[in-house]
Write a protein that holds these residues in place. Structure first.
Motif, short mmCIF file in Angstrom:
data_model
loop_
_atom_site.label_atom_id
_atom_site.label_comp_id
_atom_site.label_asym_id
_atom_site.label_seq_id
_atom_site.Cartn_x
_atom_site.Cartn_y
_atom_site.Cartn_z
N ASP A 118 0.84 -1.21 0.00
CA ASP A 118 0.00 0.00 0.00
C ASP A 118 0.87 1.26 0.00
O ASP A 118 0.41 2.34 -0.33
CB ASP A 118 -0.90 0.02 1.25
N PHE A 119 2.14 1.08 0.41
CA PHE A 119 3.07 2.20 0.55
C PHE A 119 4.40 1.75 -0.05
O PHE A 119 4.98 0.75 0.38
CB PHE A 119 3.24 2.53 2.05
N LEU A 120 4.88 2.48 -1.06
CA LEU A 120 6.11 2.11 -1.77
C LEU A 120 7.13 3.23 -1.63
O LEU A 120 6.82 4.39 -1.87
CB LEU A 120 5.79 1.85 -3.25
N ASN A 121 8.35 2.87 -1.25
CA ASN A 121 9.41 3.86 -1.03
C ASN A 121 10.65 3.47 -1.83
O ASN A 121 11.09 2.32 -1.78
CB ASN A 121 9.72 3.94 0.46
N GLY A 122 11.23 4.42 -2.57
CA GLY A 122 12.45 4.12 -3.32
C GLY A 122 13.07 5.36 -3.92
O GLY A 122 12.52 6.46 -3.83
N TYR A 123 14.24 5.18 -4.54
CA TYR A 123 14.87 6.27 -5.27
C TYR A 123 14.02 6.61 -6.50
O TYR A 123 13.39 5.73 -7.10
CB TYR A 123 16.27 5.86 -5.75
N ALA A 179 -0.95 6.70 -8.38
CA ALA A 179 -0.76 6.93 -6.94
C ALA A 179 -0.08 8.28 -6.73
O ALA A 179 0.66 8.77 -7.58
CB ALA A 179 0.11 5.83 -6.34
N ARG A 180 -0.35 8.87 -5.59
CA ARG A 180 0.30 10.12 -5.21
C ARG A 180 1.77 9.86 -4.89
O ARG A 180 2.10 8.95 -4.13
CB ARG A 180 -0.42 10.71 -3.99
N VAL A 181 2.67 10.65 -5.46
CA VAL A 181 4.10 10.57 -5.16
C VAL A 181 4.49 11.79 -4.34
O VAL A 181 4.17 12.93 -4.70
CB VAL A 181 4.94 10.53 -6.45
N PRO A 192 0.12 0.93 -5.21
CA PRO A 192 0.11 1.48 -3.85
C PRO A 192 -0.75 2.73 -3.76
O PRO A 192 -1.04 3.38 -4.78
CB PRO A 192 1.59 1.82 -3.61
N GLN A 193 -1.14 3.05 -2.56
CA GLN A 193 -1.89 4.28 -2.35
C GLN A 193 -0.96 5.49 -2.40
O GLN A 193 -1.30 6.53 -2.96
CB GLN A 193 -2.62 4.24 -1.01
N TYR A 194 0.23 5.33 -1.81
CA TYR A 194 1.22 6.42 -1.81
C TYR A 194 2.59 5.86 -2.18
O TYR A 194 2.91 4.71 -1.88
CB TYR A 194 1.31 7.07 -0.43
N ILE A 195 3.38 6.72 -2.81
CA ILE A 195 4.76 6.40 -3.14
C ILE A 195 5.64 7.53 -2.62
O ILE A 195 5.40 8.70 -2.90
CB ILE A 195 4.96 6.26 -4.67
#
Length: 456
Positions: free
Chosen positions: A199-204, A250-252, A226-229
């Motif tokens: 649901d939440f994705l984090n990366g470069y 998704a919102r970044v 995901p909902q947010y990145i």
């Protein structure tokens, strides 16, 4: 061995520090900053590199009552840290076996290595939990994927896979967190994320763009939604942000952090960059190390208000451009805001008169033109300053696009860059089949082959 004192710090941090930015007023946060600054200055005075610099400047810990006195302190540079490593960047009796050794990437030269104790790592974790909360995510329930450099000695390793976070995840039986190293082959990475369904994705931003391309062009990772990145670790330009948002629907949002300074700021739902004001104090200074006016762009100078190991106080080594601003935000957080992260000094365009133009002030132009024309024919671009009077914009067009529309786009982009940089710089646009990558890292949006001291 993780002792009781460390666990108590973690518990205190979770129950009291995560919510500080909502619970306390700006005035109360300012008092907390002053208290924490005085404490970290006292600690730094026992660290040889700081002791020498403070003594030479005629400054003692008692001279610093709060943030208003911070300009009395000399700045610390990358060279100061490098030249005094290892013994000169920690107190004489500091136990390095209870700390992690962190290294910057060295992308702009020789890496900087510092020591981070357990309390520093805990603050990094608290900041991450705070960001999750700002986006209505829960650290123990929301499915979260983190893509980062998890190699030994990196900030990613310290925050997610070193002994302390590993112990915490095991003790709390955390099963909702997927950690992926940036070195993973992108297609395999996409398949793993697709199966995990975060649901939440984090990366470069670079790897997020690669994943977006795989989804749109090859259907790999088609169920990643995901909902947010959150994007961190490099400048998020408008074109890349829009590309990722469209691919994943998704919102970044952007997160600003560094190996030396730790968590610094992040975008809230309203789009404002909130500082972790209880953890850091950020100055935005000009070439003469004087504060810039609100709305102006200057160099980031960071003070970390916590932790043992290597203190970071008035550190000018990040080479980041920041646009100063302190807009009031209605999101509910009561911390100071900055205008924007404009990019790294190493990625700036240098005009013939020696002026540095930060990346974010011009990387938006291709996206702006395509929006104006309602024609999105460019797949990827890179801006390369070949010399002080010539810039080449490499463009990868999408397949099957109408040639006349592409030519109109190119003409408008060229005209806007000519207006931006002036008549003394030649602008060329060159179509290419691809822009080379380096492993799993996307190529930088801006490359300048000019050094400021080479301008004549």
């Amino acid at each position: 061995m993780i002792d009781t004192a460390v666990l108590l710090q973690l518990v205190k941090g979770y129950f009291f520090d995560v919510d500080i930015v909502w619970r306390k007023t700006r005035e109360e946060i300012k008092k907390l900053q002053n208290k924490r600054l005085r404490r970290i200055i006292r600690y730094a005075y026992s660290v040889p590199v700081y002791h020498k610099k403070y003594k030479k400047a005629g400054v003692r810990p008692d001279d610093i009552k709060g943030i208003e006195d911070i300009e009395k302190l000399p700045v610390i540079t990358k060279e100061d840290i490098r030249e005094n490593f290892p013994d000169g960047i920690v107190p004489k009796n500091f136990n390095i076996s209870r700390a992690e050794k962190l290294s910057t990437s060295g992308s702009t030269g020789k890496p900087v290595v510092i020591y981070a104790d357990y309390s520093t790592i805990i603050r990094n974790i608290i900041a991450y939990v705070r960001i999750l909360k700002a986006y209505d995510a829960k650290w123990n329930k929301t499915r979260i994927t983190v893509i980062g450099d998890m190699a030994y000695g990196t900030a990613g390793y310290a925050s997610f896979v070193s002994p302390l976070p590993s112990f915490i995840m095991k003790a709390l039986s955390i099963k909702n967190l997927q950690i992926i190293d940036i070195g993973e082959e992108p297609r395999i990475m996409a398949e793993k994320i697709n199966e995990f369904k975060p649901d939440f994705l984090n990366g470069y931003p670079g790897i997020l763009r690669i994943l977006a391309t795989l989804k749109m062009e090859e259907g790999i990772g088609k169920d990643i939604s995901p909902q947010y990145i959150s994007s961190s670790g490099a400048v998020l330009d408008p074109y890349t942000r829009k590309y990722i948002e469209e691919a994943f629907n998704a919102r970044v949002f952007d997160v600003y952090e560094s190996t030396e300074g730790g968590p610094i700021a992040f975008e809230c739902k309203k789009g404002n960059y909130h500082l972790h004001s209880d953890m850091v104090y950020l100055e935005v200074l000009d070439e003469n190390m004087q504060p810039v006016a609100e709305g102006e762009v200057g160099k980031a100078v960071i003070t970390r208000l916590y932790g043992k190991g290597t203190p970071i106080i008035r550190y000018a080594g990040m080479d980041d451009f920041i646009r100063k601003g302190d807009s009031k935000c209605s999101c509910g957080m009561n911390t100071e805001c900055i205008g924007s992260i404009e990019g790294r000094r190493a990625d700036a365009i240098i005009t013939p008169d020696g002026k540095l133009v930060p990346p974010l002030s011009f990387t938006y132009i291709p996206s702006e033109v395509m929006n104006e024309e309602n024609f999105y024919g460019i797949k990827q671009f890179q801006i390369v300053q070949e010399d002080e009077r010539r810039i080449v914009i490499l463009v990868v067009p999408k397949g099957g696009e109408e040639k006349d529309k592409l030519e109109r786009i190119y003409e408008k982009i060229k005209a806007k860059y000519e207006e931006k940089f002036g008549k003394d710089i030649l602008i060329e646009i060159k179509e290419v089949d691809k822009i080379p990558t380096h492993g799993n890292l996307m190529p930088p949006v801006v490359i300048s082959k000019v050094k400021k001291n080479e301008i004549t």
